[in-house]
Motif scaffolding. Structure first.
Motif, PDB file in Angstrom:
ATOM      1  N   CYS A   4     -85.123  -7.872  36.067  1.00  9.09           N
ATOM      2  CA  CYS A   4     -85.121  -8.094  37.519  1.00  9.09           C
ATOM      3  C   CYS A   4     -83.746  -8.617  37.913  1.00  9.09           C
ATOM      4  O   CYS A   4     -82.769  -8.383  37.194  1.00  9.09           O
ATOM      5  CB  CYS A   4     -86.263  -9.023  37.948  1.00  9.09           C
ATOM      6  SG  CYS A   4     -86.207 -10.687  37.254  1.00  9.09           S
ATOM      7  N   LEU A   5     -83.653  -9.328  39.033  1.00  3.96           N
ATOM      8  CA  LEU A   5     -82.342  -9.807  39.490  1.00  3.96           C
ATOM      9  C   LEU A   5     -81.959 -11.116  38.791  1.00  3.96           C
ATOM     10  O   LEU A   5     -80.913 -11.206  38.146  1.00  3.96           O
ATOM     11  CB  LEU A   5     -82.376  -9.982  41.018  1.00  3.96           C
ATOM     12  CG  LEU A   5     -81.118 -10.549  41.671  1.00  3.96           C
ATOM     13  CD1 LEU A   5     -79.922  -9.635  41.452  1.00  3.96           C
ATOM     14  CD2 LEU A   5     -81.352 -10.742  43.177  1.00  3.96           C
ATOM     15  N   GLY A   6     -82.813 -12.119  38.904  1.00  3.87           N
ATOM     16  CA  GLY A   6     -82.459 -13.455  38.401  1.00  3.87           C
ATOM     17  C   GLY A   6     -83.023 -13.799  37.032  1.00  3.87           C
ATOM     18  O   GLY A   6     -82.637 -14.802  36.442  1.00  3.87           O
ATOM     19  N   ASN A   7     -83.976 -12.980  36.538  1.00  6.18           N
ATOM     20  CA  ASN A   7     -84.684 -13.264  35.275  1.00  6.18           C
ATOM     21  C   ASN A   7     -85.332 -14.650  35.301  1.00  6.18           C
ATOM     22  O   ASN A   7     -85.380 -15.347  34.299  1.00  6.18           O
ATOM     23  CB  ASN A   7     -83.762 -13.111  34.054  1.00  6.18           C
ATOM     24  CG  ASN A   7     -84.488 -13.148  32.711  1.00  6.18           C
ATOM     25  OD1 ASN A   7     -83.944 -13.610  31.716  1.00  6.18           O
ATOM     26  ND2 ASN A   7     -85.698 -12.680  32.653  1.00  6.18           N
ATOM     27  N   ILE A   8     -85.841 -15.032  36.496  1.00  5.22           N
ATOM     28  CA  ILE A   8     -86.635 -16.273  36.552  1.00  5.22           C
ATOM     29  C   ILE A   8     -88.002 -16.063  37.202  1.00  5.22           C
ATOM     30  O   ILE A   8     -88.899 -16.870  36.974  1.00  5.22           O
ATOM     31  CB  ILE A   8     -85.903 -17.438  37.260  1.00  5.22           C
ATOM     32  CG1 ILE A   8     -85.486 -17.053  38.673  1.00  5.22           C
ATOM     33  CG2 ILE A   8     -84.723 -17.929  36.421  1.00  5.22           C
ATOM     34  CD1 ILE A   8     -85.056 -18.263  39.510  1.00  5.22           C
ATOM     35  N   CYS A   9     -88.184 -15.005  37.982  1.00  2.00           N
ATOM     36  CA  CYS A   9     -89.480 -14.799  38.658  1.00  2.00           C
ATOM     37  C   CYS A   9     -90.268 -13.625  38.075  1.00  2.00           C
ATOM     38  O   CYS A   9     -91.290 -13.811  37.418  1.00  2.00           O
ATOM     39  CB  CYS A   9     -89.278 -14.583  40.159  1.00  2.00           C
ATOM     40  SG  CYS A   9     -88.590 -16.014  41.002  1.00  2.00           S
ATOM     41  N   ARG A  10     -89.798 -12.390  38.340  1.00  2.80           N
ATOM     42  CA  ARG A  10     -90.605 -11.212  37.986  1.00  2.80           C
ATOM     43  C   ARG A  10     -90.534 -10.827  36.518  1.00  2.80           C
ATOM     44  O   ARG A  10     -91.571 -10.643  35.865  1.00  2.80           O
ATOM     45  CB  ARG A  10     -90.163 -10.008  38.846  1.00  2.80           C
ATOM     46  CG  ARG A  10     -90.489 -10.165  40.315  1.00  2.80           C
ATOM     47  CD  ARG A  10     -89.758  -9.153  41.178  1.00  2.80           C
ATOM     48  NE  ARG A  10     -88.320  -9.437  41.209  1.00  2.80           N
ATOM     49  CZ  ARG A  10     -87.422  -8.702  41.840  1.00  2.80           C
ATOM     50  NH1 ARG A  10     -87.798  -7.598  42.458  1.00  2.80           N
ATOM     51  NH2 ARG A  10     -86.148  -9.044  41.840  1.00  2.80           N
ATOM     52  N   TYR A  22     -77.047 -15.729  38.011  1.00  7.72           N
ATOM     53  CA  TYR A  22     -77.174 -16.990  38.751  1.00  7.72           C
ATOM     54  C   TYR A  22     -77.942 -18.080  38.022  1.00  7.72           C
ATOM     55  O   TYR A  22     -77.743 -19.259  38.268  1.00  7.72           O
ATOM     56  CB  TYR A  22     -77.951 -16.821  40.073  1.00  7.72           C
ATOM     57  CG  TYR A  22     -77.637 -15.630  40.922  1.00  7.72           C
ATOM     58  CD1 TYR A  22     -76.325 -15.298  41.248  1.00  7.72           C
ATOM     59  CD2 TYR A  22     -78.675 -14.854  41.448  1.00  7.72           C
ATOM     60  CE1 TYR A  22     -76.067 -14.206  42.065  1.00  7.72           C
ATOM     61  CE2 TYR A  22     -78.408 -13.763  42.268  1.00  7.72           C
ATOM     62  CZ  TYR A  22     -77.112 -13.447  42.561  1.00  7.72           C
ATOM     63  OH  TYR A  22     -76.856 -12.373  43.367  1.00  7.72           O
ATOM     64  N   HIS A  23     -78.891 -17.685  37.184  1.00  9.48           N
ATOM     65  CA  HIS A  23     -79.819 -18.675  36.621  1.00  9.48           C
ATOM     66  C   HIS A  23     -79.782 -18.732  35.098  1.00  9.48           C
ATOM     67  O   HIS A  23     -80.739 -19.196  34.474  1.00  9.48           O
ATOM     68  CB  HIS A  23     -81.242 -18.372  37.095  1.00  9.48           C
ATOM     69  CG  HIS A  23     -81.402 -18.490  38.573  1.00  9.48           C
ATOM     70  ND1 HIS A  23     -81.615 -19.688  39.207  1.00  9.48           N
ATOM     71  CD2 HIS A  23     -81.328 -17.554  39.550  1.00  9.48           C
ATOM     72  CE1 HIS A  23     -81.682 -19.486  40.519  1.00  9.48           C
ATOM     73  NE2 HIS A  23     -81.504 -18.202  40.749  1.00  9.48           N
ATOM     74  N   ASP A  58     -89.660  -8.957  45.390  1.00 10.38           N
ATOM     75  CA  ASP A  58     -89.071 -10.215  44.936  1.00 10.38           C
ATOM     76  C   ASP A  58     -89.825 -11.377  45.601  1.00 10.38           C
ATOM     77  O   ASP A  58     -89.809 -11.500  46.822  1.00 10.38           O
ATOM     78  CB  ASP A  58     -87.592 -10.221  45.350  1.00 10.38           C
ATOM     79  CG  ASP A  58     -86.855 -11.448  44.862  1.00 10.38           C
ATOM     80  OD1 ASP A  58     -87.525 -12.390  44.397  1.00 10.38           O
ATOM     81  OD2 ASP A  58     -85.622 -11.454  44.945  1.00 10.38           O
ATOM     82  N   PRO A  59     -90.485 -12.235  44.804  1.00 11.60           N
ATOM     83  CA  PRO A  59     -91.311 -13.302  45.401  1.00 11.60           C
ATOM     84  C   PRO A  59     -90.552 -14.608  45.614  1.00 11.60           C
ATOM     85  O   PRO A  59     -91.124 -15.592  46.076  1.00 11.60           O
ATOM     86  CB  PRO A  59     -92.389 -13.505  44.315  1.00 11.60           C
ATOM     87  CG  PRO A  59     -91.626 -13.294  43.031  1.00 11.60           C
ATOM     88  CD  PRO A  59     -90.583 -12.230  43.337  1.00 11.60           C
ATOM     89  N   TYR A  60     -89.236 -14.621  45.305  1.00  9.67           N
ATOM     90  CA  TYR A  60     -88.472 -15.873  45.214  1.00  9.67           C
ATOM     91  C   TYR A  60     -88.531 -16.694  46.492  1.00  9.67           C
ATOM     92  O   TYR A  60     -88.705 -17.910  46.448  1.00  9.67           O
ATOM     93  CB  TYR A  60     -87.018 -15.541  44.867  1.00  9.67           C
ATOM     94  CG  TYR A  60     -86.145 -16.732  44.566  1.00  9.67           C
ATOM     95  CD1 TYR A  60     -86.414 -17.577  43.485  1.00  9.67           C
ATOM     96  CD2 TYR A  60     -85.019 -16.998  45.338  1.00  9.67           C
ATOM     97  CE1 TYR A  60     -85.584 -18.660  43.200  1.00  9.67           C
ATOM     98  CE2 TYR A  60     -84.190 -18.074  45.051  1.00  9.67           C
ATOM     99  CZ  TYR A  60     -84.481 -18.898  43.988  1.00  9.67           C
ATOM    100  OH  TYR A  60     -83.662 -19.964  43.690  1.00  9.67           O
ATOM    101  N   TYR A  61     -88.388 -16.035  47.651  1.00 11.52           N
ATOM    102  CA  TYR A  61     -88.339 -16.787  48.918  1.00 11.52           C
ATOM    103  C   TYR A  61     -89.697 -16.907  49.602  1.00 11.52           C
ATOM    104  O   TYR A  61     -89.802 -17.412  50.706  1.00 11.52           O
ATOM    105  CB  TYR A  61     -87.321 -16.147  49.869  1.00 11.52           C
ATOM    106  CG  TYR A  61     -85.903 -16.281  49.352  1.00 11.52           C
ATOM    107  CD1 TYR A  61     -85.260 -17.525  49.356  1.00 11.52           C
ATOM    108  CD2 TYR A  61     -85.233 -15.197  48.804  1.00 11.52           C
ATOM    109  CE1 TYR A  61     -83.975 -17.662  48.845  1.00 11.52           C
ATOM    110  CE2 TYR A  61     -83.940 -15.327  48.290  1.00 11.52           C
ATOM    111  CZ  TYR A  61     -83.331 -16.556  48.322  1.00 11.52           C
ATOM    112  OH  TYR A  61     -82.060 -16.696  47.825  1.00 11.52           O
TER     113      TYR A  61
HETATM  114  P1  4NP Z   1     -86.236 -12.495  40.196  1.00 11.90           P
HETATM  115  O1  4NP Z   1     -86.188 -13.340  41.557  1.00 11.90           O
HETATM  116  O2  4NP Z   1     -85.189 -11.429  40.323  1.00 11.90           O
HETATM  117  O3  4NP Z   1     -87.625 -11.922  40.212  1.00 11.90           O
HETATM  118  O4  4NP Z   1     -85.989 -13.463  39.073  1.00 11.90           O
HETATM  119  C1  4NP Z   1     -85.021 -13.942  42.049  1.00 11.90           C
HETATM  120  C2  4NP Z   1     -84.639 -15.153  41.561  1.00 11.90           C
HETATM  121  C3  4NP Z   1     -83.506 -15.776  42.069  1.00 11.90           C
HETATM  122  C4  4NP Z   1     -82.759 -15.155  43.045  1.00 11.90           C
HETATM  123  C5  4NP Z   1     -83.155 -13.921  43.529  1.00 11.90           C
HETATM  124  C6  4NP Z   1     -84.287 -13.309  43.017  1.00 11.90           C
HETATM  125  N1  4NP Z   1     -81.624 -15.799  43.588  1.00 11.90           N
HETATM  126  O5  4NP Z   1     -81.021 -15.241  44.516  1.00 11.90           O
HETATM  127  O6  4NP Z   1     -81.232 -16.875  43.126  1.00 11.90           O
END
Ligand code: 4NP
Length: 151
Positions: free
Chosen positions: A9-15, A42-43, A123-126
């Protein structure tokens, strides 16, 4: 030789941490290795988002051992299947591919459920906790199909 699967995914912390935990729980660990990564850094080094950890726990999965890392070019050599959560992840992965063999390893995860639909895991982050449960349910269905077709 184990079959290696990478969730991205984008951040490798949620999905993708949820996707890694769910798929690993459905496969024989002596035959498969499952990992995850983010296209952005970012993470890096962080645990999964607390909402992903909580959602996994509700379903009996512990994903708190995971740490975020960035997708790297060498992942094309290491992994047999690379699953993107959304179109943007897919495009970012393909931008790093160097060979046709690299490109052929990259798939949209929800195409396991609906081939060629290119549906996205949002993306569920926000958002709120329900977004994480929604992501869990989509990934559980997609991973069950992958496990059934590859075990
Ligand atoms: P992920 O979610 O790609 O599912 O891990 C996100 C986590 C962090 C950010 C964006 C998406 N971020 O912008 O920090």
């Amino acid at each position: 030789m184990k079959t290696r699967v990478l969730m991205v995914c984008l951040g490798n912390i949620c999905r993708s941490p949820l996707a890694e935990g769910i798929l690993a729980s459905k496969l024989d660990p002596t035959k498969f290795e499952v990992d995850s990564a983010g296209t952005a850094g970012y993470h890096v080094g962080e645990l999964p988002d607390r909402r992903s950890i909580a959602t996994a726990k509700l379903h009996g999965l512990d994903i708190s051992y995971q740490r975020s890392r960035k997708f790297i070019k060498n992942d094309f050599k290491t992994f047999d299947f690379i699953f993107a959560m959304d179109q943007s992840n897919y495009n970012n992965i393909l931008a790093l591919a160097e060979t046709e063999a690299d490109r052929k390893k990259v798939y949209m995860i929800l195409n396991q459920i609906s081939p060629n639909s290119n549906a996205e895991v949002p993306d569920p982050y926000y958002g709120g906790d329900q977004g994480f449960e929604n992501v869990y349910q989509m990934l559980d269905e997609a991973c069950a199909i992958f496990a059934k077709n590859n075990s």
